[in-house]
Design a protein around this motif. Structure first.
Motif, PDB file in Angstrom:
ATOM      1  N   LEU A  23     -11.078 -16.176 -62.447  1.00  0.00           N
ATOM      2  CA  LEU A  23     -12.031 -16.069 -61.555  1.00  0.00           C
ATOM      3  C   LEU A  23     -13.169 -16.926 -61.870  1.00  0.00           C
ATOM      4  O   LEU A  23     -14.156 -17.434 -61.067  1.00  0.00           O
ATOM      5  CB  LEU A  23     -12.311 -14.567 -61.058  1.00  0.00           C
ATOM      6  N   ARG A  24     -13.742 -16.955 -62.952  1.00  0.00           N
ATOM      7  CA  ARG A  24     -14.974 -17.754 -63.649  1.00  0.00           C
ATOM      8  C   ARG A  24     -14.634 -18.998 -63.601  1.00  0.00           C
ATOM      9  O   ARG A  24     -15.717 -19.797 -63.316  1.00  0.00           O
ATOM     10  CB  ARG A  24     -15.412 -17.239 -65.078  1.00  0.00           C
ATOM     11  N   ARG A  25     -13.479 -19.535 -63.973  1.00  0.00           N
ATOM     12  CA  ARG A  25     -13.260 -20.728 -63.680  1.00  0.00           C
ATOM     13  C   ARG A  25     -13.434 -21.291 -62.519  1.00  0.00           C
ATOM     14  O   ARG A  25     -13.547 -22.470 -61.932  1.00  0.00           O
ATOM     15  CB  ARG A  25     -11.736 -21.036 -64.603  1.00  0.00           C
ATOM     16  N   GLU A  26     -12.821 -20.776 -61.320  1.00  0.00           N
ATOM     17  CA  GLU A  26     -13.098 -21.031 -60.028  1.00  0.00           C
ATOM     18  C   GLU A  26     -14.316 -21.424 -59.617  1.00  0.00           C
ATOM     19  O   GLU A  26     -14.928 -22.089 -58.983  1.00  0.00           O
ATOM     20  CB  GLU A  26     -12.419 -19.894 -59.126  1.00  0.00           C
ATOM     21  N   PHE A  45      -4.115 -20.294 -59.318  1.00  0.00           N
ATOM     22  CA  PHE A  45      -3.174 -19.407 -58.760  1.00  0.00           C
ATOM     23  C   PHE A  45      -2.054 -19.446 -59.635  1.00  0.00           C
ATOM     24  O   PHE A  45      -1.815 -20.650 -60.402  1.00  0.00           O
ATOM     25  CB  PHE A  45      -3.022 -19.307 -57.215  1.00  0.00           C
ATOM     26  N   GLY A  46      -0.935 -18.717 -59.299  1.00  0.00           N
ATOM     27  CA  GLY A  46       0.268 -18.745 -60.275  1.00  0.00           C
ATOM     28  C   GLY A  46       0.422 -17.868 -61.265  1.00  0.00           C
ATOM     29  O   GLY A  46      -0.424 -17.022 -61.527  1.00  0.00           O
ATOM     30  N   SER A  47       1.267 -17.967 -62.230  1.00  0.00           N
ATOM     31  CA  SER A  47       1.440 -17.295 -63.353  1.00  0.00           C
ATOM     32  C   SER A  47       0.754 -17.134 -64.373  1.00  0.00           C
ATOM     33  O   SER A  47       0.307 -15.956 -64.711  1.00  0.00           O
ATOM     34  CB  SER A  47       2.992 -17.610 -64.088  1.00  0.00           C
ATOM     35  N   GLN A  48      -0.177 -18.122 -64.712  1.00  0.00           N
ATOM     36  CA  GLN A  48      -1.512 -17.935 -65.576  1.00  0.00           C
ATOM     37  C   GLN A  48      -2.449 -16.830 -64.823  1.00  0.00           C
ATOM     38  O   GLN A  48      -2.796 -16.073 -65.709  1.00  0.00           O
ATOM     39  CB  GLN A  48      -2.124 -19.260 -65.767  1.00  0.00           C
ATOM     40  N   PRO A  55       2.284 -15.551 -73.996  1.00  0.00           N
ATOM     41  CA  PRO A  55       2.073 -16.735 -74.702  1.00  0.00           C
ATOM     42  C   PRO A  55       2.964 -17.311 -75.223  1.00  0.00           C
ATOM     43  O   PRO A  55       4.207 -16.658 -75.485  1.00  0.00           O
ATOM     44  CB  PRO A  55       0.998 -15.843 -75.443  1.00  0.00           C
ATOM     45  N   GLY A  56       3.113 -18.475 -75.345  1.00  0.00           N
ATOM     46  CA  GLY A  56       4.026 -19.231 -75.979  1.00  0.00           C
ATOM     47  C   GLY A  56       5.046 -20.131 -74.863  1.00  0.00           C
ATOM     48  O   GLY A  56       5.902 -20.806 -75.283  1.00  0.00           O
ATOM     49  N   LEU A  57       5.006 -19.606 -73.665  1.00  0.00           N
ATOM     50  CA  LEU A  57       5.796 -20.103 -72.708  1.00  0.00           C
ATOM     51  C   LEU A  57       5.550 -21.561 -72.202  1.00  0.00           C
ATOM     52  O   LEU A  57       6.048 -22.115 -71.350  1.00  0.00           O
ATOM     53  CB  LEU A  57       6.014 -19.258 -71.578  1.00  0.00           C
ATOM     54  N   GLN A  58       4.107 -21.740 -72.253  1.00  0.00           N
ATOM     55  CA  GLN A  58       3.527 -23.054 -71.932  1.00  0.00           C
ATOM     56  C   GLN A  58       3.516 -23.201 -70.552  1.00  0.00           C
ATOM     57  O   GLN A  58       4.032 -24.078 -69.861  1.00  0.00           O
ATOM     58  CB  GLN A  58       4.140 -24.241 -72.678  1.00  0.00           C
ATOM     59  N   SER A  59       3.239 -22.074 -69.619  1.00  0.00           N
ATOM     60  CA  SER A  59       3.126 -22.187 -68.325  1.00  0.00           C
ATOM     61  C   SER A  59       2.299 -22.933 -67.836  1.00  0.00           C
ATOM     62  O   SER A  59       0.998 -23.114 -68.468  1.00  0.00           O
ATOM     63  CB  SER A  59       3.112 -20.752 -67.940  1.00  0.00           C
ATOM     64  N   ASP A  60       2.253 -23.727 -66.812  1.00  0.00           N
ATOM     65  CA  ASP A  60       1.524 -24.441 -66.138  1.00  0.00           C
ATOM     66  C   ASP A  60       0.524 -23.864 -65.511  1.00  0.00           C
ATOM     67  O   ASP A  60       0.430 -22.559 -65.456  1.00  0.00           O
ATOM     68  CB  ASP A  60       2.213 -25.499 -65.076  1.00  0.00           C
ATOM     69  N   ILE A  61      -0.717 -24.468 -65.040  1.00  0.00           N
ATOM     70  CA  ILE A  61      -1.931 -23.921 -64.520  1.00  0.00           C
ATOM     71  C   ILE A  61      -1.805 -24.503 -63.001  1.00  0.00           C
ATOM     72  O   ILE A  61      -1.977 -25.738 -63.008  1.00  0.00           O
ATOM     73  CB  ILE A  61      -2.984 -24.515 -65.176  1.00  0.00           C
ATOM     74  N   ASP A  62      -1.797 -23.849 -61.915  1.00  0.00           N
ATOM     75  CA  ASP A  62      -1.841 -24.277 -60.577  1.00  0.00           C
ATOM     76  C   ASP A  62      -3.038 -24.307 -60.093  1.00  0.00           C
ATOM     77  O   ASP A  62      -3.826 -23.145 -60.359  1.00  0.00           O
ATOM     78  CB  ASP A  62      -1.140 -23.306 -59.795  1.00  0.00           C
ATOM     79  N   VAL A  63      -3.584 -25.403 -59.557  1.00  0.00           N
ATOM     80  CA  VAL A  63      -5.182 -25.421 -58.971  1.00  0.00           C
ATOM     81  C   VAL A  63      -5.213 -25.801 -57.608  1.00  0.00           C
ATOM     82  O   VAL A  63      -4.229 -26.987 -57.253  1.00  0.00           O
ATOM     83  CB  VAL A  63      -6.049 -26.161 -59.747  1.00  0.00           C
ATOM     84  N   LEU A  64      -5.914 -25.324 -56.468  1.00  0.00           N
ATOM     85  CA  LEU A  64      -5.942 -25.830 -55.194  1.00  0.00           C
ATOM     86  C   LEU A  64      -7.381 -26.059 -55.133  1.00  0.00           C
ATOM     87  O   LEU A  64      -8.426 -25.290 -55.583  1.00  0.00           O
ATOM     88  CB  LEU A  64      -5.256 -25.003 -54.346  1.00  0.00           C
ATOM     89  N   PHE A  65      -7.777 -27.166 -54.478  1.00  0.00           N
ATOM     90  CA  PHE A  65      -9.077 -27.643 -54.103  1.00  0.00           C
ATOM     91  C   PHE A  65      -8.978 -27.759 -52.693  1.00  0.00           C
ATOM     92  O   PHE A  65      -8.444 -28.317 -51.825  1.00  0.00           O
ATOM     93  CB  PHE A  65      -9.640 -29.072 -54.703  1.00  0.00           C
ATOM     94  N   THR A 150      -0.699 -33.505 -67.689  1.00  0.00           N
ATOM     95  CA  THR A 150       0.542 -33.638 -67.654  1.00  0.00           C
ATOM     96  C   THR A 150       0.949 -33.088 -66.155  1.00  0.00           C
ATOM     97  O   THR A 150       0.681 -31.742 -65.886  1.00  0.00           O
ATOM     98  CB  THR A 150       1.293 -32.729 -68.802  1.00  0.00           C
ATOM     99  N   LYS A 151       1.782 -34.039 -65.538  1.00  0.00           N
ATOM    100  CA  LYS A 151       2.024 -33.590 -64.245  1.00  0.00           C
ATOM    101  C   LYS A 151       3.430 -32.992 -64.251  1.00  0.00           C
ATOM    102  O   LYS A 151       4.340 -33.704 -64.891  1.00  0.00           O
ATOM    103  CB  LYS A 151       2.146 -34.706 -63.244  1.00  0.00           C
ATOM    104  N   MET A 152       3.783 -31.919 -63.491  1.00  0.00           N
ATOM    105  CA  MET A 152       5.062 -31.327 -63.406  1.00  0.00           C
ATOM    106  C   MET A 152       5.542 -31.389 -62.052  1.00  0.00           C
ATOM    107  O   MET A 152       4.825 -31.063 -61.100  1.00  0.00           O
ATOM    108  CB  MET A 152       5.149 -29.843 -64.372  1.00  0.00           C
ATOM    109  N   GLY A 153       6.706 -31.182 -61.851  1.00  0.00           N
ATOM    110  CA  GLY A 153       7.459 -31.074 -60.489  1.00  0.00           C
ATOM    111  C   GLY A 153       7.169 -32.324 -59.783  1.00  0.00           C
ATOM    112  O   GLY A 153       6.946 -33.362 -60.054  1.00  0.00           O
ATOM    113  N   LEU A 154       7.043 -32.119 -58.422  1.00  0.00           N
ATOM    114  CA  LEU A 154       7.204 -32.990 -57.366  1.00  0.00           C
ATOM    115  C   LEU A 154       5.494 -33.818 -57.321  1.00  0.00           C
ATOM    116  O   LEU A 154       5.491 -34.823 -56.999  1.00  0.00           O
ATOM    117  CB  LEU A 154       7.536 -32.811 -56.037  1.00  0.00           C
ATOM    118  N   LEU A 155       4.462 -33.180 -57.533  1.00  0.00           N
ATOM    119  CA  LEU A 155       3.284 -33.568 -57.543  1.00  0.00           C
ATOM    120  C   LEU A 155       3.114 -33.870 -58.963  1.00  0.00           C
ATOM    121  O   LEU A 155       2.091 -34.546 -59.399  1.00  0.00           O
ATOM    122  CB  LEU A 155       2.265 -32.535 -56.900  1.00  0.00           C
TER     123      LEU A 155
END
Length: 155
Positions: A23-26, A45-48, A55-65, A150-155
């Motif tokens: 929330l602070r980052r937003e 948004f997302g799992s993070q 920790p250790g799963l290296q989950s991505d960070i999803d962001v929307l502008f 690092t880009k993951m998935g389709l975008l």
């Protein structure tokens, strides 16, 4: 279960701290855009942010502008004057979770017909679409000073 989550650093306190952090980052990102003279909002948004990763799963960070100068519409009746309007299109060539964005006129609810800038591409049908590839290149350029991405998935 709670003990296992606490042991893996995914307990209630960790989840709450992650949510507060994002929330602070937003807020910081939104202010940073305003300082650059751009009226955009940032949403993580997302799992993070939900605390549904460990920790250790290296989950991505999803962001929307979000840019309030752009109106994404599903039907022509939602078109608004004097702003960017993009009509969501879906056909047999697009995956179920994706849409093409057709560019419209600014002063009349009609499709744009002239290639006015390099963010647009012409589809084989003649429709002018917002280019996701060129937008990604623009984003990469704008964020070039933030380190490796690092880009993951389709975008």
């Amino acid at each position: 279960m709670s003990e296992a989550l606490d042991d893996s650093e995914a307990g209630k306190e960790t989840v709450l701290e992650l949510r507060r952090t994002y929330l602070r980052r937003e807020q910081i990102e939104t202010i940073a855009w305003q300082l650059k003279g751009k009226n955009r909002e940032c949403f993580y948004f997302g799992s993070q942010t939900e605390g549904t990763t460990t920790p250790g799963l290296q989950s991505d960070i999803d962001v929307l502008f979000s840019d309030p100068r752009v109106n994404i519409i599903t039907v022509w009746e939602d078109w608004k004057a004097v702003m960017g309007n993009l009509l969501m299109l879906h056909d047999d060539s697009t995956p179920p979770q994706q849409y093409l964005l057709q560019v419209t006129q600014c002063y009349t609810p009609e499709p744009l017909t002239s290639l006015t800038n390099d963010m647009l591409v012409r589809k084989y049908s003649g429709q002018l679409l917002f280019s996701a590839q060129r937008f990604k290149q623009d984003i990469e350029y704008e964020f070039r000073d933030r380190g490796e991405v690092t880009k993951m998935g389709l975008l």
